[in-house]
Design a protein around this motif. Structure first.
Motif, PDB file in Angstrom:
ATOM      1  N   LEU A 130      15.079  76.833  89.907  1.00  0.00           N
ATOM      2  CA  LEU A 130      15.807  77.826  90.710  1.00  0.00           C
ATOM      3  C   LEU A 130      15.786  77.428  92.187  1.00  0.00           C
ATOM      4  O   LEU A 130      16.788  77.531  92.884  1.00  0.00           O
ATOM      5  CB  LEU A 130      15.183  79.208  90.520  1.00  0.00           C
ATOM      6  CG  LEU A 130      15.456  79.893  89.175  1.00  0.00           C
ATOM      7  CD1 LEU A 130      14.610  81.140  89.025  1.00  0.00           C
ATOM      8  CD2 LEU A 130      16.931  80.243  89.015  1.00  0.00           C
ATOM      9  N   ALA A 131      14.643  76.923  92.660  1.00  0.00           N
ATOM     10  CA  ALA A 131      14.518  76.566  94.070  1.00  0.00           C
ATOM     11  C   ALA A 131      15.497  75.461  94.442  1.00  0.00           C
ATOM     12  O   ALA A 131      16.126  75.506  95.490  1.00  0.00           O
ATOM     13  CB  ALA A 131      13.087  76.138  94.375  1.00  0.00           C
ATOM     14  N   LEU A 176       7.289  80.053  91.431  1.00  0.00           N
ATOM     15  CA  LEU A 176       6.653  78.851  91.988  1.00  0.00           C
ATOM     16  C   LEU A 176       5.167  79.064  92.216  1.00  0.00           C
ATOM     17  O   LEU A 176       4.381  78.129  92.173  1.00  0.00           O
ATOM     18  CB  LEU A 176       7.316  78.484  93.327  1.00  0.00           C
ATOM     19  CG  LEU A 176       8.613  77.709  93.212  1.00  0.00           C
ATOM     20  CD1 LEU A 176       9.311  77.624  94.550  1.00  0.00           C
ATOM     21  CD2 LEU A 176       8.330  76.301  92.676  1.00  0.00           C
ATOM     22  N   ARG A 177       4.796  80.314  92.442  1.00  0.00           N
ATOM     23  CA  ARG A 177       3.400  80.625  92.708  1.00  0.00           C
ATOM     24  C   ARG A 177       2.601  80.724  91.410  1.00  0.00           C
ATOM     25  O   ARG A 177       1.381  80.726  91.429  1.00  0.00           O
ATOM     26  CB  ARG A 177       3.327  81.958  93.472  1.00  0.00           C
ATOM     27  CG  ARG A 177       2.379  81.905  94.648  1.00  0.00           C
ATOM     28  CD  ARG A 177       2.416  83.207  95.402  1.00  0.00           C
ATOM     29  NE  ARG A 177       3.429  83.249  96.431  1.00  0.00           N
ATOM     30  CZ  ARG A 177       4.117  84.353  96.763  1.00  0.00           C
ATOM     31  NH1 ARG A 177       3.905  85.487  96.131  1.00  0.00           N
ATOM     32  NH2 ARG A 177       5.002  84.313  97.724  1.00  0.00           N
ATOM     33  N   LEU A 187      13.854  85.493  86.727  1.00  0.00           N
ATOM     34  CA  LEU A 187      12.622  85.315  87.511  1.00  0.00           C
ATOM     35  C   LEU A 187      12.950  85.110  88.979  1.00  0.00           C
ATOM     36  O   LEU A 187      13.953  84.492  89.330  1.00  0.00           O
ATOM     37  CB  LEU A 187      11.847  84.097  86.993  1.00  0.00           C
ATOM     38  CG  LEU A 187      11.039  84.269  85.715  1.00  0.00           C
ATOM     39  CD1 LEU A 187      10.464  82.917  85.301  1.00  0.00           C
ATOM     40  CD2 LEU A 187       9.924  85.274  85.905  1.00  0.00           C
ATOM     41  N   ASN A 188      12.081  85.623  89.816  1.00  0.00           N
ATOM     42  CA  ASN A 188      12.193  85.381  91.246  1.00  0.00           C
ATOM     43  C   ASN A 188      11.594  83.997  91.533  1.00  0.00           C
ATOM     44  O   ASN A 188      10.443  83.741  91.183  1.00  0.00           O
ATOM     45  CB  ASN A 188      11.401  86.479  91.965  1.00  0.00           C
ATOM     46  CG  ASN A 188      11.418  86.294  93.456  1.00  0.00           C
ATOM     47  OD1 ASN A 188      11.733  85.218  93.955  1.00  0.00           O
ATOM     48  ND2 ASN A 188      11.079  87.338  94.166  1.00  0.00           N
ATOM     49  N   PRO A 189      12.366  83.096  92.155  1.00  0.00           N
ATOM     50  CA  PRO A 189      11.867  81.728  92.342  1.00  0.00           C
ATOM     51  C   PRO A 189      10.535  81.666  93.101  1.00  0.00           C
ATOM     52  O   PRO A 189       9.690  80.830  92.804  1.00  0.00           O
ATOM     53  CB  PRO A 189      12.985  81.031  93.128  1.00  0.00           C
ATOM     54  CG  PRO A 189      13.939  82.098  93.548  1.00  0.00           C
ATOM     55  CD  PRO A 189      13.743  83.246  92.623  1.00  0.00           C
ATOM     56  N   ILE A 190      10.333  82.556  94.073  1.00  0.00           N
ATOM     57  CA  ILE A 190       9.097  82.517  94.860  1.00  0.00           C
ATOM     58  C   ILE A 190       7.894  82.837  93.975  1.00  0.00           C
ATOM     59  O   ILE A 190       6.905  82.111  93.957  1.00  0.00           O
ATOM     60  CB  ILE A 190       9.169  83.514  96.036  1.00  0.00           C
ATOM     61  CG1 ILE A 190      10.342  83.138  96.941  1.00  0.00           C
ATOM     62  CG2 ILE A 190       7.869  83.523  96.819  1.00  0.00           C
ATOM     63  CD1 ILE A 190      10.718  84.225  97.914  1.00  0.00           C
TER      64      ILE A 190
END
Lengths: 402, 233
Positions: free
Chosen positions: A314-315, A399-400, A393-396
């Motif tokens: 996504l990022a 990624l975490r 999903l929220n990319p942030i």
């Protein structure tokens, strides 16, 4: 791009080979059940049709009507007897043969050997009506039928079992509580569509059968073989008219007998197979549902495991729909794989059953295509929710994710 | 400031409601010019990560304007931001964030796949990017077969393969030893100098920050220093 996604999906399936196979079992079993049942079913149907066309479509079967279970039948139950046979013989034109038959499953003994066989009492016309040939010796005569003599013909199965390659003629076998002298052997007919051995039989004069085995004077079935080119519909009508007249049935009352031609019987037999197939289809449906849920479960696991990967994608610019498609394709590839395994397994089972039951192996391209499409659909339907979850999903956060 | 690539105008980022509301960013104004190499520093919770997420178009401000390339990026939807990231922004993370069990070349190709570039072109671009970061000949190694420094180089290759306008680096040397850290910083500085690549980098190490043209310092959701002392000199 799609090809890329399919390759990716295949790789992911391969990476978790064990997990994938276990997940797929539900789909595999469901599809295999459907394919095997339909293939065996259509083989059986084909065999039944073939048998019946061998018998000739111009054969009529007359039986006594049975009261229905509610007890509301509008007829008096009356079994078939010699006089029914005589009246049909006397009044029917344009027929090749009219023959009576009674049957019973009886234990037969020769020396130290014994076996259970279909013992049939009948008359001289039977050979014509049911298309039996005499391979050795002779058929019984009118006198023997009338006199109730203890003579019989045996089918190939019994011949082989009792005599091997030896000569069975003039040997005496015990049939139930009586005995008979073998005067001939019958040509082979093989198995019926339902896996019944038609050659496991003993043929004796009807009177002999009635007196010594059945202990009554009834006839189970009358066969009417119509001449080639004559109308079977007309013959059915004729037989009904003659029987009603002879049995003195009032116009307001129903027939206390039934006349059917082979086409009707074939339909009845086929519909039994269809009913069975339908039932097993339902079982397979449940199995497919369970398989679908299995796929949904494993896809949820897959999405969770790869949260970070989804975040990366996504990022760097993947759209929601790219992620959705990726996991949908993966679910579809997975269930399609299950479908293909199921088809292979089902065809294998059906092939084995076909050779075991001596029925034709009749795989249907249509049902295979349906199985392929259906298993792909299962993947799409049950894979959609997990895929959507991944795509949203929220990319942030993704990624975490550890 | 006509050549500003990224601008924040009174940017707020808040979480929660009412009494429990927390402001990760509380009225931030900043500008990053084209071709600039900016380091962003600050203690944890100061708002530097939040602002990096917004700069990288991964997140949007609660209020205020986030300008990127003359668009109001804060008003774009998810898909539009994805397009923006794919076309103009490259990412380098502290944990490298490469796809496991996937070769270096395939990792680098990834952003191009989402651009719909044909496989042949993609492969060439990936090879070129890998050569540029000094990893020629390692295209078919998977991350597990590469050292940390090499993995970070693959990540940089993935970030620059799209020829982005802005490179967002989140503690790019955080997992590396001193020597590898300086090698990576040389690489980034070279990209900034030779390619004119704009770089925004979060770090908490002063010597790493010193590679940048200036350092923006965050404290309690606000900018403590814009770091223009180099210019004013």
């Amino acid at each position: 791009m799609l090809w890329e996604t399919i390759r990716l999906a295949l790789r992911s399936v391969r990476r978790n080979a064990m997990r994938s196979v276990l997940t797929l079992l539900g789909i595999v079993i469901g599809v295999a059940a459907v394919i095997a049942m339909v293939t065996i079913g259509s083989g059986t149907t084909a065999k039944v049709r073939e048998d019946i066309s061998k018998l000739g479509s111009n054969l009529l079967v007359v039986r006594a009507a049975r009261p229905d279970r509610s007890g509301n039948s509008n007829f008096t139950v009356r079994r078939l007897e010699q006089k029914d046979l005589d009246v049909l013989n006397k009044h029917l034109d344009d027929v090749r043969a009219v023959s009576g038959e009674s049957q019973s499953q009886v234990r037969i003994v020769y020396g130290a050997q014994n076996t259970a066989a279909q013992v049939t009492g009948t008359d001289t016309e039977y050979f014509t009506a049911r298309d039996w040939t005499v391979s050795l010796g002779r058929a019984f005569t009118e006198q023997e039928v009338r006199g109730g003599t203890g003579v019989c013909l045996i089918g190939q199965t019994i011949r082989t079992q009792f005599f091997g390659s030896g000569d069975p003629l003039d040997e005496i076998i015990r049939v139930g509580k009586t005995s008979c002298r073998i005067i001939g052997t019958l040509g082979s007919k093989g198995y019926t569509g339902f896996g019944q051995d038609q050659d496991n039989l003993v043929l004796m004069p009807l009177t002999t059968f009635q007196r010594r085995i059945a202990g009554n004077r009834y006839i189970d079935t009358i066969y009417v073989s119509v001449n080639d080119g004559a109308s079977t519909t007309q013959a059915v009508a004729d037989v009904s008219a003659i029987m009603r007249e002879a049995r003195g049935i009032q116009p307001t009352r129903d027939d206390n007998f039934e006349v059917r031609d082979m086409t009707q019987i074939a339909d009845a037999m086929t519909s039994a197979t269809t009913a069975m197939t339908g039932m097993l289809g339902a079982v397979a449906g449940v199995s497919l549902l369970v398989g679908g849920i299995g796929i949904m479960n494993i896809m949820l696991v897959s999405v969770t495991e790869r949260t970070r990967e989804i975040g990366i994608r996504l990022a760097i610019g993947a759209h929601e729909k790219d992620i959705l498609i990726q996991f949908l394709v993966e679910a579809t590839v997975l269930s399609l794989l299950g479908g293909l395994l199921g088809i292979a397994l089902g065809l294998g089972l059906a092939g084995g059953a076909a050779s075991f039951l001596a029925i034709p192996f009749a795989p249907s391209a249509t049902i295979i295509l349906i199985a392929v499409v259906f298993s792909a659909l299962i993947g799409m339907v049950f894979g959609f929710f997990p895929a959507l979850r991944g795509a949203r999903l929220n990319p942030i956060d993704a990624l975490r994710h550890e | 400031m006509t050549d500003a690539l990224v601008t924040f105008t009174d940017v707020w980022k808040s979480y929660g409601q009412g009494e429990a509301q927390v402001h990760a960013l509380a009225g931030v104004d900043l500008a990053i010019r084209k071709g600039e190499f900016v380091a962003i520093m600050g203690p944890s919770g100061s708002g530097k990560s939040t602002s990096m997420n917004i700069i990288g178009c991964l997140d949007t401000p609660t209020s205020g304007r986030h300008g990127f390339l003359s668009v109001d990026a804060g008003r774009l939807d998810r898909t539009q931001r994805a397009v923006l990231r794919n076309l103009y922004i490259g990412f380098v993370f502290q944990g490298y964030n490469l796809l496991p069990r996937t070769t270096a070349a395939e990792n680098v190709e990834l952003p191009l796949i989402y651009r719909g570039m044909p496989a042949g072109e993609r492969r060439n671009a990936a090879m070129q990017a890998l050569a540029q970061v000094g990893l020629g000949g390692r295209e078919h190694h998977t991350p597990a077969e590469l050292s940390g420094g090499q993995q970070q180089r693959v990540a940089i290759a993935r970030a620059i393969v799209t020829r982005p306008t802005l490179l967002v680096a989140d503690e790019p040397t955080g997992n590396l030893d001193t020597q590898r850290s300086h090698e990576i910083m040389e690489l980034l500085t070279g990209l900034n100098r030779d390619e004119g690549l704009t770089i925004a980098m979060v770090t908490h190490e002063g010597d790493i920050a010193s590679y940048a043209d200036r350092t923006i310092s965050f404290l309690d959701g606000k900018i403590a220093s814009q770091g223009y002392e180099m210019e004013s000199a």
